[in-house]
Design a protein around this motif. Structure first.
Motif, mmCIF file in Angstrom:
data_model
loop_
_atom_site.group_PDB
_atom_site.id
_atom_site.type_symbol
_atom_site.label_atom_id
_atom_site.label_comp_id
_atom_site.label_asym_id
_atom_site.label_seq_id
_atom_site.Cartn_x
_atom_site.Cartn_y
_atom_site.Cartn_z
ATOM 1 N N PHE A 1 0.730 31.508 -31.639
ATOM 2 C CA PHE A 1 -0.288 32.257 -30.903
ATOM 3 C C PHE A 1 0.377 32.939 -29.719
ATOM 4 C CE2 PHE A 1 -0.011 27.973 -29.317
ATOM 5 C CZ PHE A 1 -0.032 28.089 -27.942
ATOM 6 N N ARG A 2 -0.301 33.916 -29.153
ATOM 7 C CA ARG A 2 0.213 34.589 -27.956
ATOM 8 C C ARG A 2 -0.544 34.106 -26.722
ATOM 9 N NH1 ARG A 2 4.179 38.115 -28.756
ATOM 10 N NH2 ARG A 2 4.403 38.909 -30.899
ATOM 11 N N GLU A 3 0.234 33.789 -25.696
ATOM 12 C CA GLU A 3 -0.396 33.376 -24.439
ATOM 13 C C GLU A 3 -0.847 34.630 -23.691
ATOM 14 O OE1 GLU A 3 1.221 33.653 -21.098
ATOM 15 O OE2 GLU A 3 2.403 35.129 -22.193
ATOM 16 N N PRO A 4 -1.610 34.500 -22.597
ATOM 17 C CA PRO A 4 -2.205 35.670 -21.954
ATOM 18 C C PRO A 4 -1.205 36.732 -21.493
ATOM 19 C CG PRO A 4 -3.280 33.680 -21.181
ATOM 20 C CD PRO A 4 -2.112 33.236 -22.003
ATOM 21 N N GLY A 5 0.032 36.343 -21.211
ATOM 22 C CA GLY A 5 1.040 37.313 -20.802
ATOM 23 C C GLY A 5 1.710 38.017 -21.953
ATOM 24 N N GLY A 6 1.293 37.728 -23.185
ATOM 25 C CA GLY A 6 1.810 38.418 -24.354
ATOM 26 C C GLY A 6 2.993 37.754 -25.023
ATOM 27 N N ILE A 7 3.425 36.587 -24.540
ATOM 28 C CA ILE A 7 4.593 35.917 -25.092
ATOM 29 C C ILE A 7 4.167 35.040 -26.269
ATOM 30 C CG2 ILE A 7 6.409 34.213 -24.583
ATOM 31 C CD1 ILE A 7 6.254 35.342 -21.656
ATOM 32 N N LEU A 8 4.975 35.070 -27.331
ATOM 33 C CA LEU A 8 4.670 34.290 -28.521
ATOM 34 C C LEU A 8 5.037 32.829 -28.303
ATOM 35 C CD1 LEU A 8 3.659 34.387 -31.466
ATOM 36 C CD2 LEU A 8 6.045 34.783 -32.163
ATOM 37 N N PHE A 9 4.059 31.954 -28.486
ATOM 38 C CA PHE A 9 4.248 30.507 -28.406
ATOM 39 C C PHE A 9 4.109 29.917 -29.807
ATOM 40 C CE2 PHE A 9 2.775 29.484 -23.744
ATOM 41 C CZ PHE A 9 3.931 30.081 -23.263
ATOM 42 N N GLU A 10 4.778 28.794 -29.990
ATOM 43 C CA GLU A 10 4.697 28.022 -31.225
ATOM 44 C C GLU A 10 4.469 26.562 -30.844
ATOM 45 O OE1 GLU A 10 7.775 26.645 -34.845
ATOM 46 O OE2 GLU A 10 8.302 28.303 -33.495
ATOM 47 N N ILE A 11 3.711 25.852 -31.640
ATOM 48 C CA ILE A 11 3.620 24.397 -31.506
ATOM 49 C C ILE A 11 4.171 23.802 -32.792
ATOM 50 C CG2 ILE A 11 2.106 22.412 -31.254
ATOM 51 C CD1 ILE A 11 0.237 24.132 -29.598
ATOM 52 N N ALA A 12 5.251 23.016 -32.664
ATOM 53 C CA ALA A 12 5.971 22.489 -33.819
ATOM 54 C C ALA A 12 5.879 20.970 -33.847
ATOM 55 C CB ALA A 12 7.436 22.917 -33.772
ATOM 56 N N ALA A 13 5.515 20.431 -35.000
ATOM 57 C CA ALA A 13 5.542 18.975 -35.186
ATOM 58 C C ALA A 13 6.985 18.516 -35.393
ATOM 59 C CB ALA A 13 4.692 18.586 -36.389
ATOM 60 N N ASP A 14 7.333 17.380 -34.829
ATOM 61 C CA ASP A 14 8.731 16.915 -34.836
ATOM 62 C C ASP A 14 9.238 16.500 -36.212
ATOM 63 O OD1 ASP A 14 8.659 17.335 -32.144
ATOM 64 O OD2 ASP A 14 8.673 15.213 -31.574
ATOM 65 N N ILE A 15 8.364 16.208 -37.124
ATOM 66 C CA ILE A 15 8.773 15.680 -38.424
ATOM 67 C C ILE A 15 8.755 16.794 -39.475
ATOM 68 C CG2 ILE A 15 8.083 13.291 -38.013
ATOM 69 C CD1 ILE A 15 5.375 13.943 -39.204
ATOM 70 N N PRO A 16 9.578 16.714 -40.545
ATOM 71 C CA PRO A 16 10.454 15.596 -40.934
ATOM 72 C C PRO A 16 11.865 15.650 -40.340
ATOM 73 C CG PRO A 16 10.390 17.222 -42.676
ATOM 74 C CD PRO A 16 9.448 17.720 -41.609
#
Length: 363
Positions: free
Chosen positions: A267-282
């Motif tokens: 998703f993009r945060e309000p400043g336009g930067i692309l963020f990712e949320i990654a699960a640690d596994i496998p």
């Protein structure tokens, strides 16, 4: 409330793949933990560097696009990456960078907010071969890491992981509020930079520095720029809960993407930067043993039938040598070890040995 644990990795765009390898392995001493391809563009490599096991919080990844145009740092982008080194290692790294012909600024003294008040850190600032701003930060405390026995840098001076990323946005407050919703906390402000750290209940994998840059020149994506920053969560359940939490805030979030070594949402945060949320596994040992991490091209099941065509179109590269046979649990976990392993071996290949590594080497 569900929270991210800190930075998982940072992904950037590079130019020549061998030059990128020579710099991040041969000069900075990171381990190449995975060689795969961009799943959306299989004719392009995807390199993952990190500590000996590629633990979350130590990982830098690159898409090397040889024919892509150079980008430009600016607003709406992560503009610099800080890597943690022990305080006593500053002199070693000054000498190493000079030896490798890499110009740098510093040591720069910088005061940043800490959990118990202001802390002074000393910084060496330079650019990688494609122009990405990198800093080595000699911090009062550094995270534990798993040392790579094949590194050209002694254990006591090795890079420990991602200290911080600095993002440039027009207005800081909306970006800060979203980071707080993810579980980051404000630890202070210096001039135009707001400093945020992971929740005190979590492992600290890195700061996020939010610089309010106003109407400064906008970034342009391309070679030599950061593509996105990823945050770490322990499992799929936490990821899904955060996805729903973001959607309730009106944030447009992708469906879960299978990145083989972790699963991600974007998703993009309000400043336009692309963020990712990654699960640690496998993790990176899913498809090759620990001692052989990063020594061959790994493809997901859906691309394996096209291996011959993909290999034919990828540029040739020289891989690092595999480690001596060693189980992951046998790798030393260090904070500031003063001993250098006797079995530290050189890295084979064009320019990955201890001697003669220069970031401007083209092949």
């Amino acid at each position: 409330m569900h929270k991210v644990r800190g930075i998982h990795h940072v992904t950037a765009m590079a130019g020549h793949p061998q030059r990128n390898l020579d710099f991040y392995v041969g000069v900075l001493g990171l381990r190449l933990v995975k060689v795969t391809v961009n799943f959306d563009d299989p004719e392009t490599f995807h390199f993952y560097y990190g500590d000996g096991l590629g633990l979350p919080g130590t990982i830098l990844t690159f898409f090397p696009w040889q024919r892509a145009l150079p980008g430009r740092a600016g607003v709406h982008q992560v503009a610099s990456i800080g890597l943690a080194i022990p305080q006593h290692s500053l002199g070693y790294w000054m000498h190493r960078l000079m030896e490798k012909g890499i110009g740098y600024e510093g040591p720069l003294c910088r005061e940043i907010p800490g959990p118990d008040g202001p802390e002074e850190v000393r910084v060496l600032a330079f650019k990688d071969p494609d122009g990405i701003a990198v800093e080595l930060v000699a911090a009062p405390s550094v995270p534990a890491f798993q040392y790579w026995a094949g590194a050209p840098v002694p254990e006591e001076h090795a890079i420990r992981g991602i200290f911080a990323v600095q993002m440039w946005v027009p207005q800081a407050e909306p970006s800060v509020r979203l980071l707080e919703a993810l579980g980051y906390r404000r630890v202070g402000q210096v001039d135009a930079i707001s400093y945020l750290g992971p929740s005190q209940e979590s492992s600290s994998f890195g700061l996020v520095e939010v610089r309010e840059a106003g109407s400064f020149m906008a970034a342009k994506g391309g070679v030599g720029t950061v593509h996105h920053v990823a945050f770490s969560v322990p499992d799929d359940e936490t990821q899904q809960a955060l996805r729903e939490q973001l959607q309730r805030r009106g944030v447009r979030v992708t469906s879960v993407q299978d990145r083989r070594y972790f699963r991600s949402i974007y998703f993009r945060e309000p400043g336009g930067i692309l963020f990712e949320i990654a699960a640690d596994i496998p993790g990176f040992t899913r498809d090759e043993p620990f001692e052989n991490l990063g020594t061959g091209l790994r493809l997901p099941e859906w691309l394996e039938p096209m291996r011959a065509q993909i290999v034919q179109k990828l540029p040739p590269i020289t891989y690092a040598s595999p480690m001596p046979l060693q189980a992951p649990e046998a790798v030393s976990i260090s904070i500031a070890s003063s001993e250098t392993p006797d079995d530290r071996q050189g890295v084979s290949g064009i320019a990955l040995s201890e001697a003669g590594v220069h970031p401007d080497k083209a092949n």
